[in-house]
Structure formats: structure tokens, C-alpha cells
Design a protein around this motif. Structure first.
Motif, PDB file in Angstrom:
ATOM      1  N   UNK A 120      60.289  16.747  72.396  1.00 42.03           N
ATOM      2  CA  UNK A 120      60.885  18.230  72.546  1.00 42.03           C
ATOM      3  C   UNK A 120      62.497  17.973  72.894  1.00 42.03           C
ATOM      4  N   UNK A 121      62.410  16.930  73.948  1.00 38.96           N
ATOM      5  CA  UNK A 121      63.819  16.979  74.620  1.00 38.96           C
ATOM      6  C   UNK A 121      64.735  16.318  73.645  1.00 38.96           C
ATOM      7  N   UNK A 122      64.266  15.485  72.918  1.00 34.27           N
ATOM      8  CA  UNK A 122      65.161  14.751  72.008  1.00 34.27           C
ATOM      9  C   UNK A 122      65.620  15.921  70.681  1.00 34.27           C
ATOM     10  N   UNK A 123      64.477  16.410  70.322  1.00 35.22           N
ATOM     11  CA  UNK A 123      65.060  17.499  69.260  1.00 35.22           C
ATOM     12  C   UNK A 123      66.199  18.383  69.677  1.00 35.22           C
ATOM     13  N   UNK A 124      65.971  18.753  71.128  1.00 35.24           N
ATOM     14  CA  UNK A 124      66.993  19.782  71.613  1.00 35.24           C
ATOM     15  C   UNK A 124      68.486  19.121  71.749  1.00 35.24           C
ATOM     16  N   UNK A 125      68.328  17.752  71.586  1.00 39.92           N
ATOM     17  CA  UNK A 125      69.845  17.108  71.574  1.00 39.92           C
ATOM     18  C   UNK A 125      70.135  17.010  70.123  1.00 39.92           C
ATOM     19  N   UNK A 126      69.333  17.175  69.117  1.00 39.19           N
ATOM     20  CA  UNK A 126      69.681  16.859  67.746  1.00 39.19           C
ATOM     21  C   UNK A 126      70.427  18.394  67.520  1.00 39.19           C
ATOM     22  N   UNK A 127      69.962  19.370  67.700  1.00 44.39           N
ATOM     23  CA  UNK A 127      70.371  20.754  66.972  1.00 44.39           C
ATOM     24  C   UNK A 127      71.581  20.984  67.518  1.00 44.39           C
ATOM     25  N   UNK A 128      72.320  21.934  66.894  1.00 42.66           N
ATOM     26  CA  UNK A 128      73.807  22.279  67.450  1.00 42.66           C
ATOM     27  C   UNK A 128      73.896  22.634  68.939  1.00 42.66           C
ATOM     28  N   UNK A 129      74.764  22.145  69.294  1.00 38.88           N
ATOM     29  CA  UNK A 129      75.033  21.849  70.846  1.00 38.88           C
ATOM     30  C   UNK A 129      76.481  22.937  71.312  1.00 38.88           C
ATOM     31  N   UNK A 130      76.280  24.261  71.468  1.00 39.22           N
ATOM     32  CA  UNK A 130      77.357  25.202  71.943  1.00 39.22           C
ATOM     33  C   UNK A 130      77.190  25.569  73.174  1.00 39.22           C
ATOM     34  N   UNK A 131      76.271  25.214  74.150  1.00 40.16           N
ATOM     35  CA  UNK A 131      76.073  25.587  75.568  1.00 40.16           C
ATOM     36  C   UNK A 131      77.066  25.050  76.372  1.00 40.16           C
ATOM     37  N   UNK A 132      77.071  25.309  77.381  1.00 34.77           N
ATOM     38  CA  UNK A 132      78.063  25.279  78.486  1.00 34.77           C
ATOM     39  C   UNK A 132      77.686  23.510  78.975  1.00 34.77           C
ATOM     40  N   UNK A 133      78.769  22.685  79.347  1.00 37.11           N
ATOM     41  CA  UNK A 133      78.640  21.205  79.409  1.00 37.11           C
ATOM     42  C   UNK A 133      77.497  20.906  80.405  1.00 37.11           C
ATOM     43  N   UNK A 134      77.278  21.895  81.398  1.00 38.66           N
ATOM     44  CA  UNK A 134      76.157  21.453  82.412  1.00 38.66           C
ATOM     45  C   UNK A 134      75.031  21.533  81.982  1.00 38.66           C
ATOM     46  N   UNK A 135      74.750  22.380  81.034  1.00 39.61           N
ATOM     47  CA  UNK A 135      73.277  22.790  80.357  1.00 39.61           C
ATOM     48  C   UNK A 135      73.075  21.527  79.274  1.00 39.61           C
TER      49      UNK A 135
END
Length: 543
Positions: A199-214
Motif C-alpha cells: 500500500x505504501x509503495x503504490x502511494x509512491x507510484x501515483x501522481x505526487x502533487x502533495x507538499x514535500x513534507x507529505x
């Protein structure tokens, strides 16, 4: 009893031949076992050997003739896979049977309309066969250019079994979902307790437009994930190439191109044939204008992968970098003809027209990309840029708003909306959009965002908010000391305030960067005259 042992021995030979990729041998022995036993499991083993040996038509005939294909999902799936390899997509869908799927990836029985439940045994580590069937349906619809149905079946596949990574990969790589839809899909997946790392790995694969800290927290969580195999500690994923390639992609998205390039260079030293990392490396080299690296990468890719779109895309990138746009266009076009779902090639194709101000052709390429990749906001953004180039500001604004709807977190979209508002003399709106741009930048401000800060200062100056304008001009100078626009804007603002000495100083600095700048030359003369006049007036008052 002895006969059973002999047959089991031959089955072992078949399995060993498959593991050693001796498919003709596997077919030979599997055929004999199936003839001796007529057991469905042995018929399936023979069909598997035929499939692996690329005898797709014969394997399909064997499965179809067995009649078990109608009762056993394994037989059905393998028969459909044979039709997939034969590119008989309509027959493939017919073989898989009638079923309907909605936009949320929920599958219904076509006859009675009941929801089909894909329950999976928690202890079973095999991928659910129903998930594989949903994925195959998605591939068939994709090949038939029915991307809407393909998207829904891919969602059904990943929902039926989160281990079906290929379905998620197709959704991400083909930009079938917006960033919000990707996050929503990921949150709906039901992972088993031991698959928390996935689940954590998939969250890194999708589009990443959150704040850098997130985003950093996501990467750190995954890097710290560990498990155990037979009681011994398993190595963490901190140095995993896929994870580091995701991190490089994020650096590129944050416009930290040098950092991205250094990371991808190190990764490609370790794994020279990691294609996802190669794509990010090419993008970073393009932004840095590293034509030598692009040339070497293109040569190696064409040699190693002549049938992949990525290889010819790399050639196009090299020619684009050295400003040979016609040649770049030819190779981007070749990449799209090899793989019509390779989005970077479509964007590059449009950009190669836009670089030569061939707006109609650029628009055509961008519109095609927007239709093919509804989850990617870049084609819509580029269409808006083309309209802005031709001063069609209302149309540009509409397309920028569409891009914002697809991806509400990309700071570049807000920057372009600010530029449009500025050109339309809506300076209050321009200030709002530029401030939103700065608030959406995920990392610390870098030189890349200096033009946005300067634009914000210009907008404040237009509103005669001189103090705010000067503050942002000075902030821009901390990012870059080589911007003519910053110095001239600062000089003009001081000039408007009547602080002529400061204005003259900044006009001189601007002219040091560009001695023949007409505006600064003329305004410097005006400022000098104004200062002289002020001095004369002061003397008169003293007298």
C-alpha cells in the motif's frame, strides 16, 4: 501403481523443461502424459506448454475442444490469453463471457445484474484468477480503442486483487485517472495485513502533487518498511531501484533537475536497463540541456531496444535539445506509431511544432494527447499556452481551468492562470493566482520559480502597491541576480515612488545585464532628469 509413478515422473520432466525454457521438449512430454491420462490437469499442462512454446492456435484448439473451458476459469483464461496473442480481440472478449462493469470498477453479472463478488482466501498468495480475467478484458478493450471500458476493467482488476500490479501500472502509465481518482482508488483497495508495504509503495507510484513534507514522509515510511523471511530479517526497500526511480520522478516534478539527474545517473550505473528510470533520466537531461548524455542514451537504447517507443523518443529528445525540430518531430512521430499510448512522445511531438510556432499542428497533437490521456493535464495546459501565444486569452483561460480541474495541485497551472489574468489587465486576479502558485510549490523556492515571483511583483506594481512589489522584487533577487526583468521592475517601482536615486541605481544594474535595453535606457534618462529637477526645486525653496 508403477504406471502412476512413471506418469508422475514424466510430469516432473515437463515441469523441469518449462523451468529450463525447453518448450519443445515440454510440449513433447506433456502431449504423452495427456494422451495416457486424459486428465484435465494434464490437458491444462499441455496447453500451458503449447502457449509457452508460442503455439497459440494449437493451444486454443486443445482447450476449446476439451469442453472443460466452459467450467474451469483457468482453462477459460488460458484460452483467452491465446486469442490475445493472436490479436483476435473481439473473440477474446467473447471467450471471457458477458459481464458489465461500472465507473467504480464494480463488476455485475450481465444476465441478472447482480454484483459479482471476488472474495480471495487471505492465506492464498496467488493472484485471483478473476482479477487476471478483468485485466485481460481491460487489455482487449484498450486494443480496440475503447479506453473508457479499459479503464473500468483495470480498476475492477486491481480492486479484485491488489496484487495485480499490471492493472495499476496501465492506469498510471496511460494517465487514465486524475490525481484525485488515483488517490481515491488506492484508498479503496483492501490490502491484507502483511501487505502494508505494498500500500505504501503504490502511494509512491501515483501522481505526487502533495507538499514535500507529505511526500518525504511517504518515502521514509516505505524505506523503513521491513519484513521477515523464515524468521530472518529482510533487507529494507531503501535502496530499491523502483522506489528511487519514483523519488527521481518527484525531484523532476519539483523542478530540481540537477538532483534528479544525479540520482538517475547513479541508478542507471546500478541497473542500466531500468526503463522507467531511463525515461526520467532523459527528461532531466532535456531540462538541463545535456545533449551529449541524450546522444549516448539514444544510441544505446536504439541498439538494445529497437522496437520500443522509448528508444525513438530518446532520439527525438536529442534533436529537440539541439534545436533540430523537424528531425525531433520525425522521431517523436515514430515513437507514437510504435506505441500510441506512450504519452511523452505525443507531448514531445506537439512541443516540436510549438517550438517553431506551428500552432495548428501543435494543437492537433495536444488535442490527440488530451483525448488519449484524460488523466494527464499537460496536453490541456499546452493548448492553453498556444492560445495565449496567439493572444486568445479567454480561450487560454478556459483550457487552464480545465487543466486545474484535472490536476488541482500543479503550481504551473496557477502560474499560467496568473499570466492570463495579467494580460487581461485583471491585476487583482493575477495576484491571487500567483500567490496560489507559490503556495502550491511543494519544495523550497528555487531559481526555476523566479519568474513567478517577478510576475507577482509586477502585478502588485500595476495595483500601485509599491511596498509589496518591492518586497517581491527583492525576494526574486535572492533566487537569481541575473534577471533583467527584476532589476528594471524594481527600478521602475522606485521611479514611480519618486525615489530617483534608487531607481537610477537599479536602471544601471539592469543595463549592465543588457546594455542595449531600450526601456531601461530611456527611463534612466528620465530618472536622471527627474532627479536634477528635484535638486533644482529644492534649491529654489531654500532661496
Amino acid at each position: 501403481m508403477r504406471e502412476e509413478e512413471e506418469i508422475e515422473k514424466i510430469r516432473g520432466v515437463v515441469r523441469d523443461c518449462v523451468s529450463k525454457h525447453l518448450y519443445s521438449s515440454a510440449i513433447f512430454f506433456a502431449d504423452k502424459v495427456a494422451a495416457l491420462t486424459n486428465d484435465p490437469a494434464d490437458i491444462y499442462m499441455q496447453a500451458q506448454a503449447l502457449f509457452l512454446g508460442r503455439h497459440y492456435r494449437r493451444a486454443f484448439h486443445l482447450l476449446n475442444a476439451s469442453k472443460i473451458v466452459l467450467r474451469d476459469l483457468r482453462f477459460l483464461y488460458l484460452a483467452a490469453k491465446c486469442l490475445e496473442e493472436l490479436k483476435e480481440w473481439d473473440q477474446c472478449l467473447l471467450m471471457l463471457g458477458d459481464a458489465k462493469v461500472d465507473e467504480d470498477g464494480i463488476v455485475y453479472d450481465a444476465k441478472d445484474g447482480h454484483v459479482i463478488d471476488f472474495d480471495k482466501d487471505a492465506e492464498d498468495r496467488e493472484i485471483n484468477i478473476s482479477s487476471a480475467i478483468c485485466f485481460l478484458r481491460g487489455k482487449a478493450y484498450g486494443a480496440l480503442q475503447n479506453r473508457s471500458q479499459a479503464r473500468q476493467w483495470y480498476k475492477a482488476a486491481i480492486k479484485a486483487d491488489p496484487l495485480c500490479y499490471e492493472a495499476l501500472e496501465c492506469l498510471i502509465e496511460s494517465h487514465m485517472l486524475t490525481s484525485e481518482e488515483e488517490s481515491s482508488l488506492l484508498s479503496s483497495l483492501q490490502f491484507s495485513p502483511e501487505d502494508g508495504w505494498l500500500s505504501s509503495f503504490y502511494s509512491c507510484l501515483i501522481k505526487k502533487y502533495d507538499k514535500q513534507s507529505t511526500i518525504d514522509a511517504k518515502f521514509k515510511k516505505l524505506e523503513n518498511e521491513s519484513g521477515s523471511v523464515s524468521g530472518s530479517s529482510m533487507i529494507t526497500l531503501a535502496n530499491n531501484t523502483d522506489l528511487l526511480a519514483c523519488k527521481a520522478e518527484y525531484y523532476h516534478q519539483c523542478c530540481e533537475y540537477q538532483k534528479c539527474f544525479e540520482l538517475t545517473s547513479a541508478l542507471l550505473e546500478k541497473d542500466p536497463f531500468h526503463l522507467k528510470c531511463t525515461l526520467v533520466h532523459l527528461a532531466a537531461a532535456m531540462e538541463l540541456g545535456n545533449s551529449n548524455e541524450l546522444y549516448l542514451m539514444a544510441c544505446n537504447l536504439v541498439k538494445d531496444y529497437p522496437l520500443k517507443a522509448l528508444s525513438w523518443f530518446a532520439v527525438g529528445c536529442y534533436y529537440y535539445c539541439i534545436k533540430k525540430y523537424a528531425e525531433a518531430r520525425r522521431y517523436f512521430s515514430k515513437a507514437t506509431s510504435i506505441d500510441g499510448s506512450f504519452s511523452p512522445a505525443w507531448i514531445g511531438y506537439g512541443n516540436s511544432f510549438a517550438a517553431q510556432e506551428e500552432g495548428d499542428q501543435a494543437m492537433s497533437a495536444y488535442r490527440t494527447a488530451a483525448r488519449l490521456f484524460p488523466g494527464c493535464h499537460l496536453p490541456t495546459l499546452y493548448i492553453g499556452m498556444e492560445y495565449m501565444r496567439t493572444h486568445s486569452y479567454k480561450l487560454a483561460d478556459q483550457f487552464f481551468m480545465q487543466a486545474k480541474a484535472i490536476c488541482p495541485s500543479d503550481p504551473l497551472v496557477y502560474n499560467e492562470l496568473g499570466v492570463v489574468a495579467y494580460h487581461m489587465k485583471e491585476y487583482g486576479e493575477a495576484v491571487r493566482w500567483f500567490e496560489l502558485t507559490l503556495s502550491h510549490i511543494p519544495s523550497a523556492l528555487t531559481e526555476t520559480w523566479e519568474p513567478t515571483v517577478v510576475n507577482l511583483a509586477h502585478a502588485y506594481r500595476k495595483q500601485r502597491k509599491d511596498r509589496e512589489a518591492i518586497s517581491y522584487y527583492e525576494k526574486a533577487l535572492t533566487l537569481s541576480t541575473k534577471s533583467l526583468s527584476t532589476y528594471s521592475g524594481l527600478a521602475y517601482t522606485y521611479h514611480l515612488k519618486g525615489e530617483f536615486s534608487a531607481a537610477i541605481s537599479y536602471y544601471h544594474k539592469a543595463l549592465w545585464l543588457k546594455p542595449d535595453d531600450q526601456f531601461c535606457t530611456e527611463m534612466l534618462n528620465v530618472a536622471l532628469m527627474d532627479e536634477c529637477q528635484t535638486g533644482v526645486d529644492a534649491k529654489v525653496e531654500l532661496c
